[in-house]
Write an enzyme that holds these catalytic residues in place. Structure first.
Site, PDB file in Angstrom:
ATOM      1  N   GLU B 143       0.833  -1.204   0.000  1.00 13.74           N
ATOM      2  CA  GLU B 143       0.000   0.000   0.000  1.00 13.74           C
ATOM      3  C   GLU B 143       0.871   1.259   0.000  1.00 13.74           C
ATOM      4  O   GLU B 143       0.559   2.243  -0.679  1.00 13.74           O
ATOM      5  CB  GLU B 143      -0.929  -0.020   1.223  1.00 13.74           C
ATOM      6  CG  GLU B 143      -2.180   0.771   1.021  1.00 13.74           C
ATOM      7  CD  GLU B 143      -3.337   0.302   1.921  1.00 13.74           C
ATOM      8  OE1 GLU B 143      -3.264  -0.789   2.498  1.00 13.74           O
ATOM      9  OE2 GLU B 143      -4.313   1.053   2.021  1.00 13.74           O
ATOM     10  N   GLU B 146       2.365   1.631  -3.383  1.00 17.76           N
ATOM     11  CA  GLU B 146       1.337   2.086  -4.329  1.00 17.76           C
ATOM     12  C   GLU B 146       1.098   3.592  -4.178  1.00 17.76           C
ATOM     13  O   GLU B 146       0.927   4.304  -5.174  1.00 17.76           O
ATOM     14  CB  GLU B 146       0.037   1.314  -4.084  1.00 17.76           C
ATOM     15  CG  GLU B 146      -1.014   1.602  -5.140  1.00 17.76           C
ATOM     16  CD  GLU B 146      -2.281   0.782  -4.944  1.00 17.76           C
ATOM     17  OE1 GLU B 146      -2.406   0.084  -3.926  1.00 17.76           O
ATOM     18  OE2 GLU B 146      -3.148   0.861  -5.842  1.00 17.76           O
ATOM     19  N   CYS B 175      -8.157  -2.096   3.451  1.00 20.02           N
ATOM     20  CA  CYS B 175      -8.105  -3.263   4.343  1.00 20.02           C
ATOM     21  C   CYS B 175      -9.363  -3.449   5.178  1.00 20.02           C
ATOM     22  O   CYS B 175      -9.546  -4.496   5.788  1.00 20.02           O
ATOM     23  CB  CYS B 175      -6.861  -3.231   5.220  1.00 20.02           C
ATOM     24  SG  CYS B 175      -6.444  -1.619   5.810  1.00 20.02           S
ATOM     25  N   SER B 195      -7.029   1.389  -2.797  1.00 20.03           N
ATOM     26  CA  SER B 195      -5.745   0.722  -2.990  1.00 20.03           C
ATOM     27  C   SER B 195      -5.993  -0.662  -3.577  1.00 20.03           C
ATOM     28  O   SER B 195      -6.952  -1.342  -3.213  1.00 20.03           O
ATOM     29  CB  SER B 195      -5.028   0.590  -1.648  1.00 20.03           C
ATOM     30  OG  SER B 195      -3.956  -0.317  -1.770  1.00 20.03           O
ATOM     31  N   LYS B 234     -15.221  -9.438   7.998  1.00 17.02           N
ATOM     32  CA  LYS B 234     -14.144 -10.266   7.432  1.00 17.02           C
ATOM     33  C   LYS B 234     -14.697 -11.611   6.949  1.00 17.02           C
ATOM     34  O   LYS B 234     -14.127 -12.247   6.075  1.00 17.02           O
ATOM     35  CB  LYS B 234     -13.043 -10.484   8.484  1.00 17.02           C
ATOM     36  CG  LYS B 234     -12.143  -9.268   8.674  1.00 17.02           C
ATOM     37  CD  LYS B 234     -11.188  -9.077   7.513  1.00 17.02           C
ATOM     38  CE  LYS B 234     -10.405  -7.773   7.638  1.00 17.02           C
ATOM     39  NZ  LYS B 234      -9.654  -7.455   6.417  1.00 17.02           N
ATOM     40  N   GLU B 237     -15.792 -10.777   3.616  1.00 15.87           N
ATOM     41  CA  GLU B 237     -14.631 -10.593   2.738  1.00 15.87           C
ATOM     42  C   GLU B 237     -14.065 -11.937   2.279  1.00 15.87           C
ATOM     43  O   GLU B 237     -13.774 -12.133   1.099  1.00 15.87           O
ATOM     44  CB  GLU B 237     -13.537  -9.799   3.473  1.00 15.87           C
ATOM     45  CG  GLU B 237     -12.308  -9.524   2.617  1.00 15.87           C
ATOM     46  CD  GLU B 237     -11.188  -8.864   3.420  1.00 15.87           C
ATOM     47  OE1 GLU B 237     -10.974  -7.653   3.250  1.00 15.87           O
ATOM     48  OE2 GLU B 237     -10.527  -9.553   4.218  1.00 15.87           O
ATOM     49  N   GLU B 242     -13.586 -13.592  -5.761  1.00 12.87           N
ATOM     50  CA  GLU B 242     -12.324 -13.268  -6.431  1.00 12.87           C
ATOM     51  C   GLU B 242     -11.101 -13.655  -5.600  1.00 12.87           C
ATOM     52  O   GLU B 242      -9.976 -13.663  -6.105  1.00 12.87           O
ATOM     53  CB  GLU B 242     -12.254 -11.783  -6.792  1.00 12.87           C
ATOM     54  CG  GLU B 242     -12.276 -10.819  -5.626  1.00 12.87           C
ATOM     55  CD  GLU B 242     -13.678 -10.342  -5.277  1.00 12.87           C
ATOM     56  OE1 GLU B 242     -14.628 -11.130  -5.436  1.00 12.87           O
ATOM     57  OE2 GLU B 242     -13.818  -9.188  -4.831  1.00 12.87           O
ATOM     58  N   CYS B 399     -10.446  -1.300  14.169  1.00 18.33           N
ATOM     59  CA  CYS B 399     -10.731  -2.738  14.328  1.00 18.33           C
ATOM     60  C   CYS B 399     -10.773  -3.156  15.800  1.00 18.33           C
ATOM     61  O   CYS B 399     -11.417  -4.142  16.149  1.00 18.33           O
ATOM     62  CB  CYS B 399      -9.658  -3.564  13.634  1.00 18.33           C
ATOM     63  SG  CYS B 399      -9.271  -3.003  11.988  1.00 18.33           S
TER      64      CYS B 399
END
Lengths: 219, 425
Positions: B143, B146, B175, B195, B234, B237, B242, B399
Site C-alpha cells: 500500500e 502504491e 483493508c 488501494s 471479514k 470478505e 475473487e 478494528c
C-alpha cells in the site's frame, strides 16, 4: 361538626395533578402493553411509540410541576405513605374488609386509618418509587440508548418493564376501587370534597387528628 | 435474509447480521451506528436489516443493549472438525486486535495483551500460527509503495514499471471490508481510488496456501485457513469469489488439479475463538506463554498498530518515508493521526531522493463511518478533496472496536460526547 357537611380531601393542586396523571399515565399504560406485545403493523407500532413518548413527556412535566409548585403536598404525601404502624398489618390481614364486603356482603372490623388506608399507602409507595423509576428509565431508553453503557441500558429496559407491569396492575385495582368508592371518585374528579360521615368511617384517624372545622381555622 | 439479495456476488455471504424480532424493542440504538441506513423498521416497531445495504460490520450487534442482533454465520464446529482431522493443517491467522481483547472472555482485565497465551492456546487446540501482523507488514509495503507510485505519477508523470494503469489520488485504504463494500455499493465511482492491495487477512490466506505448502509440507488443498478477526465483515470478505489467488497461482505452477478453494476458508471472530477454546476446554487465562519459532510470527510495529484508527496511515507514512528518502525514520511515532477525533488530518513533506524534490502529502484518517464518512466521500467525488491518502475504518476507533470483539456491557461504541438523540421518526 354537622353530619351533612362535606370536608375537603383533595385540594385543587392535587386534583389538577391527578387530571394530568389520567391524561398521561392511561395512554402510557395502554401503549406500553401494545409496545410489549407488538401486535400492530409497522406504522401503527410507530404511532404507538410516538404516543408513548409524548405521554411520557407529559407525565414528566406534570410530576416536575407538582413537585415544584406543590412541594408541601409532596412532602405530606411522602410522610403519609411512609408512616407505617401495626394497624397497617392488621388492615392487610383483613384486606381492609373489602373482600368480605364485596364477596360475602359482610362487614368485619377494620383498624382505624389515616387519610389513606394501608392499601392506598402501598399504592402510593409504588407510584412514588415505580413512577420515578419509569420516568428515569424512560428518558434513558428514549434519548440515550446509544450512548450509555450497554448493560446499564439493558437494566433500564428491565426496570422500565417491571415497574410498568406493576403500576399497570395497580392501576387496574385503583380504577376498580376508585369507582367503587364513588364519593372519593367524585371528590377527586369534581369538587375535592367527601361527606364528613364517610370520612369519619373510612379515615377516622385523619378526621380525629387532622381535620378541623373551618370556623376553628384562624388562617 | 432477503429472498433476493441484489448487491452480492455468487458465493458471498448475504445477511450475515440479523435481528431477532422477539428481543427487539424498536429503540433505534442500532440505527445510530449503521453507516448505510440498513436498519429498517420505524421507531417503536420491530427492526430488520436491509441485506443489500448492510456492510456486515456488526456495529449494530455490539451496540444493541437488548442482545437482539446476532450473526447468522458460525464456523466454530467446522473449525473444530478440521482441527481433529490430522491430515489437515489448520492455520490460524490472528489479527492484531484479537490479542488485546480475547482475555476479557476469560475473565482477564480489559485490554490485557495476551499474545503468548493466545499462541499457546492455539497451539494446544491444534492450530498452526500465522500472525496477521506479518501479513499486515506485507500489506503496508504494498500500500505504501502504491501510494508512492500514485504520487510520483501525479507529480512527476512517472509511468508504472509494468505498464499497467496507475490509480488516481487520493488513494483510499482497502483493508476494511465494510469500507470496501460501502464504496462498491454506495459510491462505485470511487473504486479506482481504492488501494489495489489486498487486506492482511487475504494476503495471509494466499501466503499460507502458497509459500505455506513448503512450511507445513502439505498441498494447499490440505491447508485450512482460518481468519481470526475482530470483525464480522471479514467473514463476508473471505467469501468473495475473487479471493482464490492461491488456487490460481498453484494451478499456474501445475501444483493444483483439484477444485478451486478460497484463500481464507472460514473466519472466526474474537468471540467465536473464545467459544471454540471453551468448547475444547482450553482456558486461555491459564495457558503458559508460547512463542512459535516460525517466520509467520515475525512482524514489525507497523503491522501491530493496524487495529487502531490511524494505524494503517502511520505505518504507510513510515514505509513511504523509507522508500522515498532511502533512510529509516528516526522517530517512528506519527502522532497527528492518533486519537479518537472523527476525521484527523496531517501533512508530511518528504524528500523524494529519486527526483531530488520535496513532496508534500496531505493525509486524512476517518473512522466511525456512520458519522464521519459522508463529507469526505462527497469531496472526493466532487474532485475537491485536499487529501492524497485517506485511511478509512468503519468502526469507531478502528478494528479494536470491531463487530466481532467481546461485548463489554460496561461500555458502548459511542466515541463522541454523550448527547441525547430522541428518536421520533
Amino acid at each position: 361538626m354537622s353530619h351533612d357537611k362535606m370536608i375537603l380531601k383533595h385540594p385543587l393542586s392535587v386534583r389538577m395533578f391527578h387530571y394530568f396523571l389520567i391524561l398521561s399515565f392511561l395512554p402510557l399504560a395502554v401503549t406500553g402493553v401494545l409496545l410489549y406485545f407488538k401486535p400492530l403493523s409497522d406504522a401503527a407500532m410507530h404511532l404507538t411509540m410516538q404516543i408513548h413518548a409524548a405521554a411520557g413527556v407529559a407525565l414528566t412535566i406534570a410530576c416536575a410541576s407538582f413537585f415544584f409548585l406543590a412541594y408541601d403536598r409532596v412532602v405530606l404525601f411522602i410522610k403519609r405513605v411512609f408512616s407505617v404502624s401495626l394497624a397497617d398489618l392488621k388492615w392487610f390481614a383483613v384486606l381492609g374488609g373489602y373482600p368480605q364486603k364485596l364477596i360475602l356482603r359482610k362487614k368485619v372490623p377494620v383498624p382505624p386509618m389515616g387519610k389513606y388506608n394501608s392499601g392506598q399507602k402501598l399504592f402510593g409507595i409504588f407510584v412514588l418509587i415505580g413512577g420515578s423509576l419509569l420516568i428515569l428509565s424512560g428518558w434513558i431508553l428514549w434519548g440515550f440508548p446509544h450512548a450509555m453503557p450497554r448493560g446499564f441500558v439493558s437494566l433500564m429496559g428491565d426496570v422500565h418493564l417491571i415497574a410498568g407491569i406493576v403500576l399497570t396492575l395497580f392501576l387496574c385495582v385503583h380504577l376498580f376501587l376508585g369507582v367503587y368508592m364513588f364519593d372519593d371518585f367524585k371528590a377527586m374528579i369534581l369538587h375535592g370534597k367527601i361527606p364528613y360521615e364517610e370520612a369519619r368511617e373510612m379515615s377516622s384517624l385523619w378526621v380525629r387528628k387532622e381535620v378541623i372545622p373551618i370556623s376553628e381555622n384562624k388562617c | 435474509m432477503n429472498a433476493v439479495a441484489k448487491t452480492y456476488q455468487k458465493g458471498e455471504i448475504p445477511g450475515l447480521i440479523a435481528i431477532r424480532a422477539s428481543a427487539c424493542k424498536g429503540c433505534d440504538a442500532c440505527q445510530r451506528y449503521c453507516p448505510t441506513g440498513a436498519i429498517t423498521g420505524s421507531f417503536g416497531a420491530t427492526h430488520g436489516i436491509d441485506v443489500d445495504l448492510c456492510l456486515s460490520c456488526g456495529q449494530c450487534l455490539i451496540s444493541c443493549p437488548f442482545d437482539a442482533v446476532y450473526e447468522t454465520d458460525d464456523a466454530v464446529d467446522q473449525v473444530i472438525a478440521n482441527l481433529r482431522d490430522k491430515s489437515v493443517s489448520v492455520v490460524g491467522i490472528i489479527a492484531p486486535a484479537v490479542r488485546v481483547a480475547i482475555g476479557e472472555e476469560f475473565g482477564m482485565k480489559t485490554g490485557s495483551l495476551v499474545t503468548g497465551k493466545l499462541y499457546g492456546s492455539m497451539k494446544k487446540a491444534g492450530f498452526e500460527i500465522l500472525d496477521n501482523n506479518f501479513a499486515a507488514d506485507l500489506t503496508i509495503m504494498e500500500e505504501g509503495s502504491e501510494l508512492i507510485s500514485r504520487a510520483r505519477h501525479a507529480v512527476f508523470g512517472e509511468k508504472s514499471a509494468h505498464g499497467e494503469p496507475i490509480g488516481p489520488l487520493p488513494q483510499l485504504t482497502s483493508c476494511c471490508p465494510a469500507w470496501v463494500r460501502y464504496v462498491e455499493t454506495q459510491c462505485p465511482a470511487l473504486i479506482p481510488h481504492l488501494s489495489s492491495a489486498k487486506s492482511p487477512q487475504q494476503m495471509a490466506g494466499t501466503v499460507a496456501k502458497t509459500y505455506g505448502t513448503k512450511v507445513w509440507n502439505k498441498p494447499a488443498s490440505q491447508i485450512f485457513t482460518v481468519g481470526i478477526m475482530p470483525c464480522t465483515a471479514k467473514k463476508f470478505e473471505a467469501s468473495r469469489p475473487e479471493f482464490t489467488s492461491a488456487y490460481e497461482f498453484n494451478k499456474k505452477q501445475n501444483r493444483e488439479t483439484g477444485p478451486a478453494y478460497p484463500d481464507v476458508d472460514v473466519v472466526l471472530t474474537t468471540r467465536d475463538l473464545a467459544r471454540l477454546f471453551k468448547k475444547m476446554k482450553i482456558d486461555l487465562a491459564k495457558e503458559a506463554d508460547y512463542s512459535p519459532d516460525i517466520l509467520f510470527a515475525e512482524y514489525s510495529g507497523a503491522g501491530t498498530i493496524f487495529g487502531n484508527t490511524g494505524g494503517v496511515m502511520e505505518a504507510a507514512v513510515r514505509t513511504a518515508y523509507a522508500v522515498l528518502t532511502g533512510e529509516e525514520l528516526a522517530n517512528v511515532e506519527f502522532k497527528p493521526v492518533r486519537g479518537l477525533k472523527g476525521v484527523k488530518s496531517a501533512s508530511v513533506t518528504l524528500k523524494d531522493a529519486k527526483y531530488g524534490k520535496d513532496v508534500t502529502i496531505n493525509l486524512a484518517v476517518v473512522h466511525d463511518m456512520a458519522r464521519n464518512i459522508k463529507p469526505i466521500v462527497d469531496d472526493v467525488l466532487a474532485g475537491k478533496s485536499p487529501y492524497h491518502f485517506i485511511e478509512v475504518m468503519n468502526c469507531p476507533a478502528g478494528c479494536i472496536n470491531g463487530g466481532g470483539q467481546p461485548i463489554d456491557k460496561s461500555g458502548s461504541s459511542w466515541v463522541e460526547a454523550i448527547r441525547p438523540l430522541f428518536a421520533w421518526k
